[in-house]
Design an enzyme around this catalytic site. Sequence first.
Site, mmCIF file in Angstrom:
data_model
loop_
_atom_site.group_PDB
_atom_site.id
_atom_site.type_symbol
_atom_site.label_atom_id
_atom_site.label_comp_id
_atom_site.label_asym_id
_atom_site.label_seq_id
_atom_site.Cartn_x
_atom_site.Cartn_y
_atom_site.Cartn_z
ATOM 1 N N ARG B 284 0.824 -1.202 0.000
ATOM 2 C CA ARG B 284 0.000 0.000 0.000
ATOM 3 C C ARG B 284 0.865 1.262 0.000
ATOM 4 O O ARG B 284 0.546 2.245 -0.679
ATOM 5 C CB ARG B 284 -0.932 0.006 1.205
ATOM 6 C CG ARG B 284 -1.811 1.255 1.209
ATOM 7 C CD ARG B 284 -2.764 1.306 2.368
ATOM 8 N NE ARG B 284 -3.143 2.698 2.592
ATOM 9 C CZ ARG B 284 -2.742 3.433 3.610
ATOM 10 N NH1 ARG B 284 -1.954 2.916 4.530
ATOM 11 N NH2 ARG B 284 -3.134 4.692 3.737
ATOM 12 N N SER B 299 -6.850 3.604 0.886
ATOM 13 C CA SER B 299 -6.723 3.060 2.237
ATOM 14 C C SER B 299 -6.568 1.541 2.103
ATOM 15 O O SER B 299 -6.351 1.045 0.999
ATOM 16 C CB SER B 299 -7.966 3.403 3.047
ATOM 17 O OG SER B 299 -9.098 2.794 2.464
ATOM 18 N N GLN B 371 -17.652 8.076 0.861
ATOM 19 C CA GLN B 371 -17.229 8.710 2.110
ATOM 20 C C GLN B 371 -17.530 10.194 2.116
ATOM 21 O O GLN B 371 -18.006 10.730 3.112
ATOM 22 C CB GLN B 371 -15.728 8.483 2.363
ATOM 23 C CG GLN B 371 -15.470 7.244 3.178
ATOM 24 C CD GLN B 371 -14.120 6.620 2.898
ATOM 25 O OE1 GLN B 371 -13.352 7.084 2.048
ATOM 26 N NE2 GLN B 371 -13.824 5.566 3.622
ATOM 27 N N SER B 392 -16.868 -4.077 8.304
ATOM 28 C CA SER B 392 -16.873 -2.924 9.191
ATOM 29 C C SER B 392 -15.470 -2.698 9.729
ATOM 30 O O SER B 392 -14.922 -3.556 10.427
ATOM 31 C CB SER B 392 -17.837 -3.185 10.351
ATOM 32 O OG SER B 392 -17.675 -2.196 11.343
ATOM 33 N N HIS B 445 -26.114 -18.934 11.202
ATOM 34 C CA HIS B 445 -25.884 -20.373 11.380
ATOM 35 C C HIS B 445 -27.001 -21.242 10.831
ATOM 36 O O HIS B 445 -26.910 -22.474 10.855
ATOM 37 C CB HIS B 445 -25.650 -20.709 12.852
ATOM 38 C CG HIS B 445 -24.626 -21.787 13.069
ATOM 39 N ND1 HIS B 445 -24.327 -22.726 12.099
ATOM 40 C CD2 HIS B 445 -23.845 -22.063 14.144
ATOM 41 C CE1 HIS B 445 -23.402 -23.538 12.565
ATOM 42 N NE2 HIS B 445 -23.092 -23.168 13.807
ATOM 43 N N ASP B 449 -22.278 -22.951 7.867
ATOM 44 C CA ASP B 449 -21.645 -23.709 8.953
ATOM 45 C C ASP B 449 -20.233 -23.192 9.204
ATOM 46 O O ASP B 449 -19.671 -22.433 8.410
ATOM 47 C CB ASP B 449 -21.645 -25.207 8.642
ATOM 48 C CG ASP B 449 -20.981 -25.511 7.309
ATOM 49 O OD1 ASP B 449 -21.513 -26.361 6.565
ATOM 50 O OD2 ASP B 449 -19.944 -24.886 6.997
#
Lengths: 372, 475
Positions: B284, B299, B371, B392, B445, B449
């Site tokens: 980066r 980013s 953004q 997130s 779930h 799995d």
Amino acid sequence: MVLQSLKNCYWLSCVLRTPKACFWSTASGGLIIQSVSNDVYQNLAVEDWIHDHMDLEKQQVLFLWRNSPAVVIGRHQNPWQECNLRLLRQKNIKLARRRSGGGTVYHDLGNINLTFFTTRKKYERMENLKLVVKALKALRPQLDVHVTDRYDILLGRQYKISGTAAKLGRTSAYHHCTLLCNADKFVLSSVLKSPYKGLKSNATPSVPASVKNLFEEDPSLTSEMLLDAIAREYATQHQIDHHITLINPADETLLPGISNKTKELQTWEWVYGKTPKFSVSTCLKMAYKDSVLDVKVNMDVKHGRIEVCNIDLPEQWLPPGLYSELVKSLTGSKFCPNETTTLVTTLLRVCPQDDELYSRWSSLCENMIRLM
Amino acid sequence: VCIHRVRSCSSIRFIKSKYVCVFDRSALKFSHQQRLFRTSAVSCGQIVQFKLSDIGEGITEVTVKEWYIKEGDSVSQFDSICEVQSDKASVTITSRYDGVIRKLHYSIDDIAFVGKPLVDIEIDASKGVASEDVVETPPMSHEEHTHQEIKGHKTLATPAVRRLAMENNIKLSEVVGTGKDNRILKEDILNYLAKQTGAILPPSPKAEIVPPLRKTEAVPAAPKDKARKIPVPVSRPIAFSGKDKTEPVTGFQKAMVKTMSAALKIPHFGYCDEIDLTQLVQLREELKPVAEIRGVKLSFMPFFIKAASLGLLQYPILNASLDENCQNVTYKASHNIGVAMDTEQGLIVPNVKNVEVCSVFDIAVELNRLQSLGSAGQLGTSDLTGGTFTLSNVGTIGGTYTKPMILPPEVAIGALGKIQVLPRFNGKGEVFKAQIMNVSWSADHRIIDGATMARFSNLWKSYLENPASMLLDLK
């Protein structure tokens, strides 16, 4: 032009630090200050500060300021009625609500603002405006400018170059006015045209007028020259030295409490929430598939929030549970596109995943958001 | 100083004049020359009609635009009563008396007349009493009236503020008031105190928790671990009179309530891991200037998002949706990857559409756009709908492992912790500096799995730990 450097600010700070005290032992009758900031909120906060804290008994104040592009509405006005909020957001033009009454104006660096601070007893708008006209005529004798009984200044008997508003408190008062030197008339006219239909309110309406820049009449004129001429005339009339003290509206030691005032002026609660109660009654023309649906919408907005919301949709067009969820969500929410967008997109998460439903919902919500 | 606190119950709040009635002017201004005491529950306050005073410029009528008080409210002298407007002038009308508002003579938008009554006030011989407590103060000396006069100017302060000043031995004359009309507010006293002591004062005198002294140390040592930057909590003025504040849940909070209540119906399981980003950090750094030349901020997110999409190609069930009755699973063709954003108003999750056909740079461009729209509060409905999978990046604020909530109708979510420099062993058994980031996945779930989630995570991890391997599978 005689401009005192910021060093004089220090002198002023010693003096302004004791609010309400009589700080000029020489008892000169006036003070001329100019803001170094172009931020409309900071400058409005300075007005508030002087109004609340300065003792104007022995000394009156003239405050000179200019703002980067902003629309300023009067204390009791409705921003949806007065300007094109969509355009403002797109162009990043700020919206401010001032504490004085009157109508909506557009500010940019080509417009100068003058605030005359006096005690409540000495509040006299005509005098101030006559002072401005006298200054203009001293600068350019051939200018055809005069004050109307509506407290406007007209150029060539036709075009408005200045609008006035005032604020009166218990012991002090201020009268401020604009002066168009070289503002962007194109942007002015487009932002001050509201696209929102069906609004009914008792908010103070603005009286539209044809405007003209002084620059158009005489291209040799600049904002600086006009500011200087007015300061000179004020100094003469108040028998003080013709010097302008610069002040920085971000200086908390000079103006204690100013940052709180600045913050308050920017809150949603002040800018939008102070809008007097109004109702929106309109008909959405929703293009859906190959037809156009007429959907009647009625909303009551109080303190900027939706109190009541009615949308007249064809039966079963939306699952009834979803319709009531929508109305429930909107009730109590801000009459604001951002908040509405968040709410309606969230509601979509919790309903059955169906392309047909999705497109109907999108269509309805886009139209609703356009009202704000 | 002897201060009595007399509880007055709210139902007889209005009947403050349970004391000797004094009505001459001087009593109104300097009321604390009188002691307050209860007699009986009979009102003997006089009702005064407060007339609208002269506005100036020969104005005789104004429009009432806003009331700041309502019938039954207590007012102090100089409190704002209402805002009226006349011909472009907005006027704040302030009260001339202390007392209780008994009647408003006008409604909003009515025309009010100069010289005619505006409100009726029941005069209160006590001064601006708080609704719960009636404070008795001893008769004050001539120098310290309720409205202190310094150098010929009055200092205004409410009884609560005066009490605070008194408790802290502060002379009101030395405090700069920042309230209306130079009124001294609680914050002004606190600021004055802070300047004196040079510190933020504790809210109440509590026993200080002294760390146990060890035999070897004479003085408890201050934390030496300054290597990690500790976020400094924002100092707020301490509220002395803490009162519970109830507000309705609206807007962004309401949206969150709805989403999370729905999320609760999903049986979540979690899977966490740590990723060695040493190589990615280096990559980066090399690519950042290239992106900058193109006008884009790069980013780590575009890499995380693209790697996730590559992983979803192998494990499409993580990009699916379960219908309401759990009867059908819909495998979504588009990878619309949501990115949780923290804005001023609250949590918002726009998504980058069709990541499966976007390059890392494309994703960076789109993220920049989302953004800036997000912080300006201008995201559109299309940006906020249609998401199929979410990431997130709470690590930009802090944290390592978290337990993210799946956003319906999606079935999985990943939360990324902060990147820390930690010692790790390499293949040769040597310790080296590694850039470690933690990831916490949550999945539904009912259809996913643990093995699937683990394999997806391993694949995603391998792409990021060895970015060159992404080249092999990029579409």
